[in-house]
Design an enzyme around this catalytic site. Sequence first.
Site, PDB file in Angstrom:
ATOM      1  N   HIS A   1      12.893  -2.512   1.512  1.00 12.36           N
ATOM      2  CA  HIS A   1      12.318  -1.227   1.889  1.00 12.36           C
ATOM      3  C   HIS A   1      13.160  -0.123   1.292  1.00 12.36           C
ATOM      4  O   HIS A   1      14.396  -0.223   1.266  1.00 12.36           O
ATOM      5  CB  HIS A   1      12.264  -1.077   3.412  1.00 12.36           C
TER       6      HIS A   1
ATOM      7  N   ARG B   1       4.392  11.015  -2.736  1.00 12.54           N
ATOM      8  CA  ARG B   1       4.272  10.653  -1.315  1.00 12.54           C
ATOM      9  C   ARG B   1       5.577  10.974  -0.573  1.00 12.54           C
ATOM     10  O   ARG B   1       6.616  10.378  -0.875  1.00 12.54           O
ATOM     11  CB  ARG B   1       3.997   9.155  -1.210  1.00 12.54           C
TER      12      ARG B   1
ATOM     13  N   PRO C   1       0.778  -1.241   0.000  1.00 10.63           N
ATOM     14  CA  PRO C   1       0.000   0.000   0.000  1.00 10.63           C
ATOM     15  C   PRO C   1       0.808   1.290   0.000  1.00 10.63           C
ATOM     16  O   PRO C   1       1.833   1.390   0.668  1.00 10.63           O
ATOM     17  CB  PRO C   1      -0.838  -0.106   1.282  1.00 10.63           C
ATOM     18  N   ASN C   2       0.284   2.222  -0.754  1.00  9.43           N
ATOM     19  CA  ASN C   2       0.796   3.594  -0.885  1.00  9.43           C
ATOM     20  C   ASN C   2       2.056   3.709  -1.738  1.00  9.43           C
ATOM     21  O   ASN C   2       2.525   4.814  -1.995  1.00  9.43           O
ATOM     22  CB  ASN C   2       1.031   4.231   0.500  1.00  9.43           C
TER      23      ASN C   2
ATOM     24  N   GLU D   1      12.774  -9.403   1.236  1.00  4.29           N
ATOM     25  CA  GLU D   1      12.005  -8.256   1.727  1.00  4.29           C
ATOM     26  C   GLU D   1      12.830  -6.995   1.482  1.00  4.29           C
ATOM     27  O   GLU D   1      14.025  -6.970   1.799  1.00  4.29           O
ATOM     28  CB  GLU D   1      11.748  -8.430   3.226  1.00  4.29           C
TER      29      GLU D   1
ATOM     30  N   ARG E   1      13.351   4.795  11.892  1.00  4.98           N
ATOM     31  CA  ARG E   1      12.169   5.665  11.871  1.00  4.98           C
ATOM     32  C   ARG E   1      11.317   5.432  13.127  1.00  4.98           C
ATOM     33  O   ARG E   1      11.842   5.036  14.157  1.00  4.98           O
ATOM     34  CB  ARG E   1      11.406   5.429  10.563  1.00  4.98           C
TER      35      ARG E   1
ATOM     36  N   TYR F   1      10.887   9.122   0.423  1.00  7.99           N
ATOM     37  CA  TYR F   1      10.792   8.076  -0.604  1.00  7.99           C
ATOM     38  C   TYR F   1      11.334   8.507  -1.969  1.00  7.99           C
ATOM     39  O   TYR F   1      11.347   7.712  -2.904  1.00  7.99           O
ATOM     40  CB  TYR F   1       9.330   7.621  -0.733  1.00  7.99           C
TER      41      TYR F   1
ATOM     42  N   ALA G   1       3.342  -0.838   4.629  1.00  9.58           N
ATOM     43  CA  ALA G   1       2.870  -0.860   6.029  1.00  9.58           C
ATOM     44  C   ALA G   1       2.453  -2.264   6.485  1.00  9.58           C
ATOM     45  O   ALA G   1       2.488  -2.563   7.683  1.00  9.58           O
ATOM     46  CB  ALA G   1       1.726   0.127   6.216  1.00  9.58           C
TER      47      ALA G   1
ATOM     48  N   ASN H   1       8.155  -5.622  -1.241  1.00  9.79           N
ATOM     49  CA  ASN H   1       8.072  -4.482  -0.329  1.00  9.79           C
ATOM     50  C   ASN H   1       6.648  -4.473   0.231  1.00  9.79           C
ATOM     51  O   ASN H   1       5.724  -3.988  -0.427  1.00  9.79           O
ATOM     52  CB  ASN H   1       8.385  -3.157  -1.028  1.00  9.79           C
TER      53      ASN H   1
HETATM   54  C1  DQA Z   1       8.426   1.108   3.443  1.00  8.18           C
HETATM   55  C2  DQA Z   1       8.562   1.351   4.950  1.00  8.18           C
HETATM   56  C3  DQA Z   1       7.244   1.121   5.665  1.00  8.18           C
HETATM   57  O1  DQA Z   1       7.394   1.387   7.061  1.00  8.18           O
HETATM   58  C4  DQA Z   1       6.179   2.040   5.124  1.00  8.18           C
HETATM   59  O2  DQA Z   1       4.937   1.750   5.715  1.00  8.18           O
HETATM   60  C5  DQA Z   1       6.074   2.013   3.628  1.00  8.18           C
HETATM   61  C6  DQA Z   1       7.297   1.937   2.848  1.00  8.18           C
HETATM   62  C7  DQA Z   1       9.713   1.454   2.666  1.00  8.18           C
HETATM   63  O3  DQA Z   1       9.821   1.044   1.524  1.00  8.18           O
HETATM   64  O4  DQA Z   1      10.566   2.164   3.195  1.00  8.18           O
HETATM   65  O5  DQA Z   1       5.002   2.155   3.058  1.00  8.18           O
HETATM   66  O6  DQA Z   1       8.146  -0.278   3.229  1.00  8.18           O
END
Ligand code: DQA
Length: 156
Positions: free
Chosen positions: A108, A23, A15-16, A106, A115, A28, A82, A79
């Site tokens: 990020h 964003r 998501p997102n 995995e 964070r 990011y 959240a 990825n």
């Molecule tokens: C994320 C880190 C997560 O904490 C966050 O919720 C994201 C992006 C990253 O790529 O840094 O949506 O996965």
Amino acid sequence: MNEQQPTPVLVLNGPNLARLGSREPDKYGSLDFAHLRVFCTDRARALGLRAETRVTDDEAELIAWLGEAVDGHHPVVLNPAAFTHYSYSVRDAAAQVTGAGLPLVEVHLTNPTSREEFRHRSVISGVATGTIAGFGFHSYGLALAAIAERLGTGVE
Ligand code: DQA
């Protein structure tokens, strides 16, 4: 002549992440999801892989894609966004990938452990082959390189 097809890798995003670029660009970056897709396609090609890069805000869809990876014997770069921090359903789906002997890395963009407190815990890491975080788009490139190395397709 070696006519071998490149190995498909599913690069799955939660998501997102479709909102990359707009964003929180301070965290990011300013490049959008289309740029991430091109980045993964190019890195994968250089490594003898074929990246199929997808994004969804929907937990059920992400779980279905992980099932598709198991059934199709596809390695995964994930990825979970959240979902990383609370989704036992995504964890259970990811566990089926590594349980089938397929690599699942995995990734990020940011380093979640630097964070907010709620980002420090990943419920996914325990079932992943490994985790790469904090390198922006390069987290994906490093994950693809790790998969190529595992599969022995490494061209670089
Ligand atoms: C994320 C880190 C997560 O904490 C966050 O919720 C994201 C992006 C990253 O790529 O840094 O949506 O996965």
